[in-house]
Design an enzyme around this catalytic site. Sequence first.
Site, mmCIF file in Angstrom:
data_model
loop_
_atom_site.group_PDB
_atom_site.id
_atom_site.type_symbol
_atom_site.label_atom_id
_atom_site.label_comp_id
_atom_site.label_asym_id
_atom_site.label_seq_id
_atom_site.Cartn_x
_atom_site.Cartn_y
_atom_site.Cartn_z
ATOM 1 N N HIS A 96 -3.332 13.821 -3.396
ATOM 2 C CA HIS A 96 -3.962 14.942 -4.096
ATOM 3 C C HIS A 96 -2.968 15.742 -4.935
ATOM 4 O O HIS A 96 -3.363 16.575 -5.737
ATOM 5 C CB HIS A 96 -4.740 15.814 -3.098
ATOM 6 C CG HIS A 96 -6.052 15.178 -2.734
ATOM 7 N ND1 HIS A 96 -7.238 15.851 -2.654
ATOM 8 C CD2 HIS A 96 -6.365 13.883 -2.486
ATOM 9 C CE1 HIS A 96 -8.210 15.013 -2.349
ATOM 10 N NE2 HIS A 96 -7.697 13.802 -2.228
ATOM 11 N N SER A 100 -5.473 10.319 -8.327
ATOM 12 C CA SER A 100 -5.557 8.867 -8.180
ATOM 13 C C SER A 100 -5.157 8.157 -9.465
ATOM 14 O O SER A 100 -5.359 8.692 -10.558
ATOM 15 C CB SER A 100 -6.994 8.464 -7.860
ATOM 16 O OG SER A 100 -7.307 8.803 -6.548
ATOM 17 N N GLU A 151 -2.480 -13.066 15.991
ATOM 18 C CA GLU A 151 -3.763 -12.854 15.318
ATOM 19 C C GLU A 151 -3.591 -13.105 13.817
ATOM 20 O O GLU A 151 -2.475 -13.047 13.299
ATOM 21 C CB GLU A 151 -4.250 -11.415 15.570
ATOM 22 C CG GLU A 151 -4.613 -11.131 17.018
ATOM 23 C CD GLU A 151 -5.929 -11.784 17.454
ATOM 24 O OE1 GLU A 151 -5.888 -12.973 17.847
ATOM 25 O OE2 GLU A 151 -6.974 -11.131 17.409
#
Length: 441
Positions: free
Chosen positions: A216, A220, A288
């Site tokens: 912020h 962006s 995994e």
Amino acid sequence: MAGGKRVAFDNKVIDWIDVRLPLFTMMKNEYGVFPTPKNFNYFWNFGALAFFMLITMIASGLFLAMHFMPSSEGAFSSIERIMRDVNWGWMLRYIHMNGASMFFIAVYIHIYRGMYYGSYKNPRELLWILGVVIFLLMMATAFMGYSMTMSQMGGWAATVITNLFTAIPVAGESILNLLLGDYTVSNATVNRFFVLHFLLPFVIVGVVFLHIVALHMTGSNNPTGIEPKGPQDTVPFHPYYTTKDIFGMGVFLIVYAYLVFYAPLMLTHADHFVEYDPLVTPPHIVPEWYFLPFYAILKSVIYEGLFTPLIVFEWVGISAKLGGVLAMIGSIAILFVLPWLDRHPVRSARYRPLFQKFFLLWAANVVLLGYLGALTADATILGIPAYLIGQFSTVYYFAFFLVILPILTKIEKAKPLPNSISEAVLEKNKSKKSAKGAAAA
Ligand code: HEM
């Protein structure tokens, strides 16, 4: 109000609270009216989705922890009890287990989006670095959560991964004992892994908070990589992106629910459902899926095949094991310095055709590494030993960062950039319309 402009709210209760604790003002400024580039595509949903998964993992984990017994004797059987006897226990476990995969899917897409559109570049370096810290914390948390179950795969994953530390000269053995709390995977190991597995997600919440504060500050990035030049280039975050995020979440939840209810074991391994036995090594130990590319890099450093010249490392005391560990750590650590390896002034791959191609090849190469990571040491692909392919892939993984990006910084000629986000959006609409017109004619 000290430090910023307070918003007045119609609702008297909200206003009363806000005068004393301006949380609603903060929400309105940072999420309600926050000016956001108007050209986000769906890849910009994945930060919010990662956040949703973080909350889901903490919530489901809290309820699982109420029934989990963190001891070498109790861990595996308490999970069996959760599956069979605890009300909705099977669902909680599947939400948490598959949630880890969905979390990594969201974060991998989030990272690759950032790389493709150059979101790591000035002025967002710190935002990016905080992201890499989150990624490392996520990996540590997932590893400990899997290992503490005292399943065959979990217990042996703990053995294999903690043993890597013995590659460190002098201090290696002591570090291993510190990690395990013993000389082998034991009660002390399960206990400390459980404590850390419980704690780290809250540390992640803290770092995510800093990540959002940093976001912020700079605002962006967007698919063009050009900063907004004024109000014509932005829209308020609410309702435009709240709606888009909710839609994205709906689609994401459908995939997640499919995994939980129809294919809960698809992404895991049969040996995760057998109790840990220190005297029986599973025939094929694999982590995994989300760790596989890094596991492939670890396995690729052997002083044979392509890496034969690396034998010099062995002469100076770097064993193949230590080399593998360094390469694996390096493959993530290199992300910290990415903003300084790629200093090309244009951010988005849309306007950098060479970067675009090398990056897409790099991303495909990571998928290939993931595939290779799951293979046995003697596997072959089309008659070629898989470890050789792994060595080429490892070389490309690092060459992309250390050779290709610095060279492209110097030589790549970018396509002409639009003058503003609005111009890019209007151009796109114009070309869509003319394509439609041509098709109609
Ligand atoms: C728990 C994990 C994470 C959460 C909850 C999270 C959350 C968010 C949110 C909500 C945004 C704004 C929305 C968006 O741009 O998608 C964002 C932006 C961003 N994040 Fe993350 N993030 C996480 C992990 C990461 C990681 C691992 C990286 C990189 C290694 C990263 C790098 C970035 C960057 C560069 C931006 C700015 C993107 C832009 O402006 O284009 N994040 N993050």
